[in-house]
Structures are given as structure tokens and as C-alpha cells.
Design an enzyme around this catalytic site. Sequence first.
Site, mmCIF file in Angstrom:
data_model
loop_
_atom_site.group_PDB
_atom_site.id
_atom_site.type_symbol
_atom_site.label_atom_id
_atom_site.label_comp_id
_atom_site.label_asym_id
_atom_site.label_seq_id
_atom_site.Cartn_x
_atom_site.Cartn_y
_atom_site.Cartn_z
ATOM 1 N N GLU A 148 0.821 -1.209 0.000
ATOM 2 C CA GLU A 148 0.000 0.000 0.000
ATOM 3 C C GLU A 148 0.860 1.266 0.000
ATOM 4 O O GLU A 148 1.610 1.511 0.941
ATOM 5 C CB GLU A 148 -0.895 0.007 1.240
ATOM 6 C CG GLU A 148 -1.776 1.235 1.352
ATOM 7 C CD GLU A 148 -2.574 1.261 2.646
ATOM 8 O OE1 GLU A 148 -3.573 2.006 2.704
ATOM 9 O OE2 GLU A 148 -2.195 0.548 3.598
ATOM 10 N N GLU A 242 -12.033 1.962 5.353
ATOM 11 C CA GLU A 242 -11.019 2.122 6.388
ATOM 12 C C GLU A 242 -10.988 3.599 6.773
ATOM 13 O O GLU A 242 -10.282 4.404 6.172
ATOM 14 C CB GLU A 242 -9.641 1.675 5.919
ATOM 15 C CG GLU A 242 -8.639 1.647 7.078
ATOM 16 C CD GLU A 242 -7.190 1.815 6.649
ATOM 17 O OE1 GLU A 242 -6.327 1.145 7.223
ATOM 18 O OE2 GLU A 242 -6.930 2.633 5.744
#
Length: 281
Positions: A148, A242
Site C-alpha cells: 500500500e 477504512e
Amino acid sequence: MKFGINTYLFSSPFTNESVKFFPKFKEWGFDFVEIAVEEPADINPALVRKALDDNGLECRSVCAATGPGRDLRGNRKEQIVSMDYIKSLIDIAPVLGSSLVAGPIYSAVGRAEFVTAEEHHKQWLTVVKHLKSLCADAEKQNVKLAIEPLNRYETDFINTCDQALSLIKDVDSDALYVHLDSFHMNLEEKDPALAILKAGKKLALLHASGSDRGTPGGDQINWERIFVALDKIDYQGDIVIESFTPDVKVIAKAASIWRKVESSSESIAIDGLKFLRSLNL
């Protein structure tokens, strides 16, 4: 396309007791749970899997927590600790029913500093070496790893999709993918939709968060263009909400959440899911 909720919104660290949130996640309409495993010793994977099954949920991705001390480009001790931690997630994931371990596994979150080109190259080679080893372990377990990119305030190493793809090219493993996050893309990408198109078949996971870390859809991100891009690459992966609130203190500090962005964690989950599903028609 399936929609999940990251446990950071309600619990940190995630423990066996955290399964108490599963009935609510199911009630709100989520397909699965992304479990952030901060300390592998805090959970009994078989017990958590049973709780998921009992509530008609899946764990489709395991979120890595690479805090201080877990750093693939750090000192020797930090590299060893990080390798052991990620290997433990690779082992835990199949027990939970997941085939994906995702997050900024290349570095400790919060490590952001200017280094010389020579030092950066040295760090790059170190990370590539370790990821090759981790990918070999992941392949044996039929698990994928997804790296990520984070914003510039959380890392100096991988900020964009292009950088992530370069790292993946150098590691040269079919087990390594890209994990993009709308919040980080909003800060670092010239065009988040273009980043998704560049990732293409290498995109394994998308985190959905508002531009202020709040509710997806209640922000300035052009979500319509993001979903058009997902459609163009025929994205078959998952989307996970998230977002963070000040209620989970450890994560709030790590993510610099100093104020109440939304009315509640529940509203972020419910309203965010409703909005994202409305775009996936």
C-alpha cells in the site's frame, strides 16, 4: 465486488473479544471483515474464524500493522522482527479464510525522512530481497501480498501507484500486488482514477476513506471517476471502508485524528457502505 469493514474503526488492538462487533457488521450489510492483526498472539485464528462463520461473514483480507520496530528497510533487528511478523500473518490468513495480506509492509509507518539517492537505492534493494523471500512463503500458502502506497507524512518510500508497481517489477513475483487507498491517493496521485488504471490487474484491494478520513461519499473525492476506472479494469477485488475516529485512541494518534470528523463510527460504516453500493450498480 464485495464490501468490507476494517476493524480499526472499532477496535485496536483486535483481540478475541473483538468478535463482539461481528453481529453489527452483518446487520449493517457488510460482506466481510478486514481484520487488522496488530499482535498475532492476541488472537486465536480458529476462534475468530468460527465467529465469522457463525455470523455469515468472511475475512477476505488481513491488514498488516507495521508500526515502529517492524521495518523491512530498518536496522537488522527491525528487519528480522518485520519478517517474522509478516510471515505470521501469511500463516494466520488461511486459517481466517483469507488469501490476502495487505498494507505498507515495506516499512515502518511514520518513517519519513530525506535520504540520499545512494541510501534510497540501498534501502530499495533490501526491501526487494525481503519481499522476494516473503512472496515465496506466501505462494506456498496460496496467499497474495499487496503493498500500500502511503502519503508523504507517513512514509518517504512508496507514495504512489507508479512506485509500488516499480517495486513489484523488481521483486518479480506473481504473489505481489498493489493495495490502493483513496485517502492516500487524494494526497499523492495527480489522478486517482488514472492510478487505478495503471494498477490494472495488479490491483488486489481498494481502501475507501473520505478525503478527511471520514465517510466515503461525504467528502471531496470524485468517487464516480474511481468507480468508472474500476469498471474499466474489470476489477474483481474488494472495497474496504477504512476510516478512523478519535474513539480508538491508538489509531487516532497514529493517523493524526485530532477531532471528531463524523458523528460516530457506526454512521461512517452504515452511510459509507450505502454510498459505495449505490455506485456499484
